[in-house]
Design a protein around this motif. Structure first.
Motif, PDB file in Angstrom:
ATOM      1  N   ARG A 173       0.844  -1.216   0.000  1.00 57.74           N
ATOM      2  CA  ARG A 173       0.000   0.000   0.000  1.00 57.74           C
ATOM      3  C   ARG A 173       0.872   1.256   0.000  1.00 57.74           C
ATOM      4  O   ARG A 173       0.553   2.239  -0.673  1.00 57.74           O
ATOM      5  CB  ARG A 173      -0.933  -0.013   1.213  1.00 57.74           C
ATOM      6  CG  ARG A 173      -1.981  -1.105   1.180  1.00 57.74           C
ATOM      7  CD  ARG A 173      -2.969  -0.964   2.330  1.00 57.74           C
ATOM      8  NE  ARG A 173      -3.812  -2.136   2.450  1.00 57.74           N
ATOM      9  CZ  ARG A 173      -3.659  -3.098   3.354  1.00 57.74           C
ATOM     10  NH1 ARG A 173      -2.698  -2.990   4.269  1.00 57.74           N
ATOM     11  NH2 ARG A 173      -4.461  -4.144   3.382  1.00 57.74           N
ATOM     12  N   HIS A 174       1.953   1.218   0.750  1.00 53.35           N
ATOM     13  CA  HIS A 174       2.867   2.360   0.789  1.00 53.35           C
ATOM     14  C   HIS A 174       3.456   2.615  -0.591  1.00 53.35           C
ATOM     15  O   HIS A 174       3.515   3.766  -1.055  1.00 53.35           O
ATOM     16  CB  HIS A 174       3.981   2.081   1.812  1.00 53.35           C
ATOM     17  CG  HIS A 174       5.107   3.064   1.766  1.00 53.35           C
ATOM     18  ND1 HIS A 174       5.086   4.247   2.472  1.00 53.35           N
ATOM     19  CD2 HIS A 174       6.294   3.043   1.095  1.00 53.35           C
ATOM     20  CE1 HIS A 174       6.203   4.925   2.238  1.00 53.35           C
ATOM     21  NE2 HIS A 174       6.960   4.211   1.415  1.00 53.35           N
ATOM     22  N   TRP A 175       3.912   1.567  -1.263  1.00 49.58           N
ATOM     23  CA  TRP A 175       4.502   1.724  -2.590  1.00 49.58           C
ATOM     24  C   TRP A 175       3.471   2.217  -3.601  1.00 49.58           C
ATOM     25  O   TRP A 175       3.771   3.064  -4.442  1.00 49.58           O
ATOM     26  CB  TRP A 175       5.112   0.397  -3.048  1.00 49.58           C
ATOM     27  CG  TRP A 175       6.306  -0.013  -2.235  1.00 49.58           C
ATOM     28  CD1 TRP A 175       7.290   0.803  -1.754  1.00 49.58           C
ATOM     29  CD2 TRP A 175       6.640  -1.343  -1.814  1.00 49.58           C
ATOM     30  NE1 TRP A 175       8.212   0.062  -1.051  1.00 49.58           N
ATOM     31  CE2 TRP A 175       7.852  -1.243  -1.068  1.00 49.58           C
ATOM     32  CE3 TRP A 175       6.061  -2.590  -1.984  1.00 49.58           C
ATOM     33  CZ2 TRP A 175       8.476  -2.365  -0.499  1.00 49.58           C
ATOM     34  CZ3 TRP A 175       6.681  -3.695  -1.424  1.00 49.58           C
ATOM     35  CH2 TRP A 175       7.872  -3.585  -0.692  1.00 49.58           C
ATOM     36  N   GLN A 176       2.256   1.690  -3.505  1.00 50.47           N
ATOM     37  CA  GLN A 176       1.200   2.131  -4.419  1.00 50.47           C
ATOM     38  C   GLN A 176       0.852   3.597  -4.179  1.00 50.47           C
ATOM     39  O   GLN A 176       0.617   4.348  -5.137  1.00 50.47           O
ATOM     40  CB  GLN A 176      -0.039   1.247  -4.258  1.00 50.47           C
ATOM     41  CG  GLN A 176       0.133  -0.163  -4.809  1.00 50.47           C
ATOM     42  CD  GLN A 176      -1.071  -1.034  -4.546  1.00 50.47           C
ATOM     43  OE1 GLN A 176      -1.579  -1.083  -3.420  1.00 50.47           O
ATOM     44  NE2 GLN A 176      -1.520  -1.745  -5.568  1.00 50.47           N
ATOM     45  N   ALA A 177       0.837   3.999  -2.928  1.00 49.13           N
ATOM     46  CA  ALA A 177       0.553   5.405  -2.617  1.00 49.13           C
ATOM     47  C   ALA A 177       1.630   6.315  -3.188  1.00 49.13           C
ATOM     48  O   ALA A 177       1.362   7.490  -3.504  1.00 49.13           O
ATOM     49  CB  ALA A 177       0.452   5.595  -1.102  1.00 49.13           C
ATOM     50  N   GLY A 178       2.840   5.775  -3.356  1.00 42.94           N
ATOM     51  CA  GLY A 178       3.932   6.542  -3.936  1.00 42.94           C
ATOM     52  C   GLY A 178       3.976   6.499  -5.452  1.00 42.94           C
ATOM     53  O   GLY A 178       4.890   7.060  -6.057  1.00 42.94           O
ATOM     54  N   GLY A 179       3.017   5.824  -6.069  1.00 44.05           N
ATOM     55  CA  GLY A 179       2.925   5.804  -7.526  1.00 44.05           C
ATOM     56  C   GLY A 179       3.310   4.500  -8.182  1.00 44.05           C
ATOM     57  O   GLY A 179       3.203   4.372  -9.408  1.00 44.05           O
ATOM     58  N   SER A 180       3.783   3.524  -7.415  1.00 40.61           N
ATOM     59  CA  SER A 180       4.135   2.227  -7.988  1.00 40.61           C
ATOM     60  C   SER A 180       2.882   1.402  -8.261  1.00 40.61           C
ATOM     61  O   SER A 180       1.849   1.598  -7.620  1.00 40.61           O
ATOM     62  CB  SER A 180       5.065   1.459  -7.051  1.00 40.61           C
ATOM     63  OG  SER A 180       6.288   2.147  -6.870  1.00 40.61           O
TER      64      SER A 180
END
Length: 261
Positions: A48-55
């Motif tokens: 979720r953290h990576w997705q929130a960063g655009g990944s």
């Protein structure tokens, strides 16, 4: 009740290791009560953290796909991690080893899906039908846990010790080779360092695809069209260092190479 505060705190510890470049002690040392279910929750907090960063999630990897690896870590089934778009490198593109903490390389067969696949209840026939093509692949595994001193909880929480992926360039139909017995060689700087055959991966890498489709299905998640599924290492892993050139050759699939800067 799930301890979501603890899951988030442990995810933050692992995420900090990516930034600092310093591995952390095994999670299980300080929290012996952690279960595999807790570990997957920690993994998902990082996703979720990576997705929130655009990944974006581009697929999944299966770990502990060989009986020897499962026996070594004391478990009776594989595990899985998420593959983010930021993990993929093209052949010939230098992979910066400084981005990783404790990198090791392993040869694999990758499945690329042409349609979604969701369990439970997925059969071998259904899994094969969902595959668009297969490719030889090199997975760079890495650990944010100090000295690779991992339990099943540690590796699952650490996104199944994922690092990076290099895929071969020539698609091959899933039925073009015998997936249960395709010979493989791993070359390091033009020297063969490991040999094996694809049957080391759960009897056939297709069984690995079935397993993850059904495992994710139990958790309410489907494999998506276009996603890449790494089925598991065919040989033992090997450390890599700056300047290394690694090639995996699989009979009927061709070769894939990675270079490290």
């Amino acid at each position: 009740m799930p301890d979501t505060a603890l899951h988030l705190a442990l995810a933050e510890d692992l995420l900090a290791a990516y930034v600092s470049g310093e591995p952390i002690p095994p999670l299980i040392d300080a929290h012996p009560e952690l279960t595999v279910e807790d570990a997957y929750a920690v993994q998902l907090e990082q996703v979720r953290h990576w997705q929130a960063g655009g990944s974006a999630v581009r697929g999944h990897k299966v770990g502990l796909s060989s009986e020897a690896a499962r026996r070594q870590i004391g478990v009776d089934e594989p595990d899985f991690g998420h593959l983010l778009d930021t993990m993929f490198y093209a052949e010939g593109e230098p992979i910066p080893t400084a981005r990783f903490l404790q990198p090791r390389i392993e040869p694999e067969i990758a499945f690329v899906l042409r349609k979604p696949l969701q369990g439970p209840g997925v059969t071998l026939e259904q899994a094969a039908d969902a595959v668009d093509h297969i490719l030889p692949a090199l997975e760079l595994v890495d650990s944010r846990i100090r000295d690779w001193r991992i339990s099943i909880v540690d590796t699952v929480a650490d996104n199944a010790s994922s690092g990076a992926v290099v895929l071969g360039a020539t698609p091959v139909p899933v039925d073009a080779i015998d997936l249960a017995s395709a010979p493989c060689e791993l070359h390091l700087n033009d020297v063969v360092i490991e040999t094996g055959d694809s049957g080391a991966v759960m009897g056939s890498p297709l069984n690995s695809l079935v397993w993850i489709a059904n495992k994710l299905g139990e958790m309410g998640t489907a494999l998506q069209s276009g996603h890449v599924i790494l089925s598991g290492s065919i040989t033992r892993v090997s450390p890599v260092a700056p300047g290394d050139h690694v090639t995996c050759t699989i009979d009927g699939l061709g070769a894939v190479s990675a270079v490290f800067s």
